[in-house]
Design a protein around this motif. Sequence first.
Motif, PDB file in Angstrom:
ATOM      1  N   LEU A   1       0.834  -1.198   0.000  1.00  0.00           N
ATOM      2  CA  LEU A   1       0.000   0.000   0.000  1.00  0.00           C
ATOM      3  C   LEU A   1       0.873   1.254   0.000  1.00  0.00           C
ATOM      4  O   LEU A   1       0.612   2.216  -0.750  1.00  0.00           O
ATOM      5  CB  LEU A   1      -0.935  -0.021   1.214  1.00  0.00           C
ATOM      6  N   LEU A   2       1.913   1.264   0.815  1.00  0.00           N
ATOM      7  CA  LEU A   2       2.836   2.399   0.841  1.00  0.00           C
ATOM      8  C   LEU A   2       3.547   2.549  -0.501  1.00  0.00           C
ATOM      9  O   LEU A   2       3.716   3.675  -1.005  1.00  0.00           O
ATOM     10  CB  LEU A   2       3.865   2.209   1.958  1.00  0.00           C
ATOM     11  N   LYS A   3       3.960   1.437  -1.088  1.00  0.00           N
ATOM     12  CA  LYS A   3       4.647   1.483  -2.385  1.00  0.00           C
ATOM     13  C   LYS A   3       3.745   2.068  -3.466  1.00  0.00           C
ATOM     14  O   LYS A   3       4.189   2.872  -4.291  1.00  0.00           O
ATOM     15  CB  LYS A   3       5.118   0.076  -2.783  1.00  0.00           C
ATOM     16  N   LYS A   4       2.479   1.663  -3.443  1.00  0.00           N
ATOM     17  CA  LYS A   4       1.549   2.177  -4.441  1.00  0.00           C
ATOM     18  C   LYS A   4       1.315   3.671  -4.248  1.00  0.00           C
ATOM     19  O   LYS A   4       1.291   4.443  -5.225  1.00  0.00           O
ATOM     20  CB  LYS A   4       0.222   1.424  -4.363  1.00  0.00           C
ATOM     21  N   ALA A   5       1.154   4.094  -3.002  1.00  0.00           N
ATOM     22  CA  ALA A   5       0.929   5.517  -2.726  1.00  0.00           C
ATOM     23  C   ALA A   5       2.097   6.360  -3.223  1.00  0.00           C
ATOM     24  O   ALA A   5       1.910   7.418  -3.843  1.00  0.00           O
ATOM     25  CB  ALA A   5       0.720   5.726  -1.225  1.00  0.00           C
ATOM     26  N   ILE A   6       3.307   5.898  -2.980  1.00  0.00           N
ATOM     27  CA  ILE A   6       4.499   6.643  -3.416  1.00  0.00           C
ATOM     28  C   ILE A   6       4.558   6.683  -4.935  1.00  0.00           C
ATOM     29  O   ILE A   6       4.843   7.733  -5.536  1.00  0.00           O
ATOM     30  CB  ILE A   6       5.770   6.004  -2.819  1.00  0.00           C
ATOM     31  N   PHE A   7       4.280   5.559  -5.579  1.00  0.00           N
ATOM     32  CA  PHE A   7       4.328   5.514  -7.041  1.00  0.00           C
ATOM     33  C   PHE A   7       3.326   6.490  -7.645  1.00  0.00           C
ATOM     34  O   PHE A   7       3.662   7.260  -8.560  1.00  0.00           O
ATOM     35  CB  PHE A   7       4.042   4.093  -7.537  1.00  0.00           C
ATOM     36  N   LEU A   8       2.099   6.480  -7.148  1.00  0.00           N
ATOM     37  CA  LEU A   8       1.067   7.356  -7.707  1.00  0.00           C
ATOM     38  C   LEU A   8       1.367   8.821  -7.433  1.00  0.00           C
ATOM     39  O   LEU A   8       1.193   9.675  -8.313  1.00  0.00           O
ATOM     40  CB  LEU A   8      -0.298   6.984  -7.121  1.00  0.00           C
ATOM     41  N   ALA A   9       1.796   9.124  -6.207  1.00  0.00           N
ATOM     42  CA  ALA A   9       2.037  10.522  -5.846  1.00  0.00           C
ATOM     43  C   ALA A   9       3.244  11.092  -6.578  1.00  0.00           C
ATOM     44  O   ALA A   9       3.205  12.235  -7.065  1.00  0.00           O
ATOM     45  CB  ALA A   9       2.221  10.628  -4.333  1.00  0.00           C
ATOM     46  N   LYS A  10       4.321  10.331  -6.678  1.00  0.00           N
ATOM     47  CA  LYS A  10       5.545  10.841  -7.294  1.00  0.00           C
ATOM     48  C   LYS A  10       5.433  10.903  -8.817  1.00  0.00           C
ATOM     49  O   LYS A  10       6.210  11.600  -9.468  1.00  0.00           O
ATOM     50  CB  LYS A  10       6.739   9.971  -6.882  1.00  0.00           C
TER      51      LYS A  10
END
Length: 422
Positions: A234-243
């Motif tokens: 979940l954290l990895k996905k959030a970082i990918f989408l935000a960045k």
Amino acid sequence: MLTFNQYFDKNPELKHLSHPTKKALDNVFDIICMERQEKKSAYFELPFEKKALQDSINYIQQNQSFLKNIKNIVIIGIGGSSLGVKAIEGILSHLPCRKDILLTFLEHTDPIEIEKSLIEIEMNNSLFLIISKSGTTIETSSLMKYVIERYSLLENLNKTHLVFITDENSPLHFLAKDENINVLTIDKNIGGRFSVLSTVGIFPLMLLGYDVKALLKGAGDFEKRFFERKEEHLLKKAIFLAKNRDRFPINILFSYSSAFRDFNSWYVQLWGESLGKLDIYGKKVGLTPISLIGSIDQHSFLQLITQGLMDKTITFISLNRNKYTEPIIPNIKLKYLESTDFVNKTSFAKLLNLQQIATMETIQNEGIPTDQIEIDELCEESIGKLIIYFELLTSCVGGIFNINSYDQPGVEFGKIRLREMF
């Protein structure tokens, strides 16, 4: 059981962006821990608190004889006050525990829709739930006034057919006290789009017969695992989408079951209203949610995804089809339609599953970032996990954006303008 698969690195150009450093993961996790600790939103506590359950149980026990005659539940609310219940109802309405009660939503000021929705509703076997944080939302208040007059709901004997769900000490709460109307309250610190696991969702879902304890357990179990650092995807996905927000500003939820149509609508509000904001530097940020249903939208949107601008990410939701062996496509051979015979004797569930896989692989071959959520069984516990997953994901992306994910000032501007126009 839910399985989360990420394919962000299928495109070699994105491989380095899909594996954030431990420091990056820790930074996002610390932001969410701080939000929970500072009680920036009370939704974090909903899977574990007992208020919604107990208030709902108390009402049902105190009104058992009255509820035996209820054949219709009419929910009057808009946005987060109705979308969450509608989402869960749409997914779980096939369960045998679902009571034989017609559920109607009044959430639109379209006069044609209002009359159509109420044409067969009679007061004597109906319960009207007015759901609003304040009661002053113009759509909800106007619809409430209409049903009150249409069914004479403020006459003493008829007031039992009304229940308000609202913030404590809101205008609607005060009205309920003055008129001696049943009222259930929620924490003011829960925004509408994050409220489905509060009394807003728990009460009507319990009336309909769903196992709301399992719903809360599923959400609670997933949230515990997240804060124990056991759901790092979940954290990895959030970082990918935000960045990658400038490169991929559009996020598509592609659900391969019509049961998810209303869930997708819930996601669109959650994602859009939470993340479209001014950040702490005054810069406009956001990600645009799009809702698709497979296989229907393969014939309306897939062309744009595969050969249109490369500005989208796609999340697939799919079901374990092993339990759905019926119905079967008949082994009928029709002249001139021989090209379709390859699916004969196949279950529709298998066909839909293979359509989803073929679509996902086609999209991945174009270098478009995708991920997949596989649901083993449609039940209260699995849907509880799915809800809290998207809520936590939204908070994580909002934290990276340096925004308040829990307000909606842009919506308030529109309300002010409407009042001025009148």
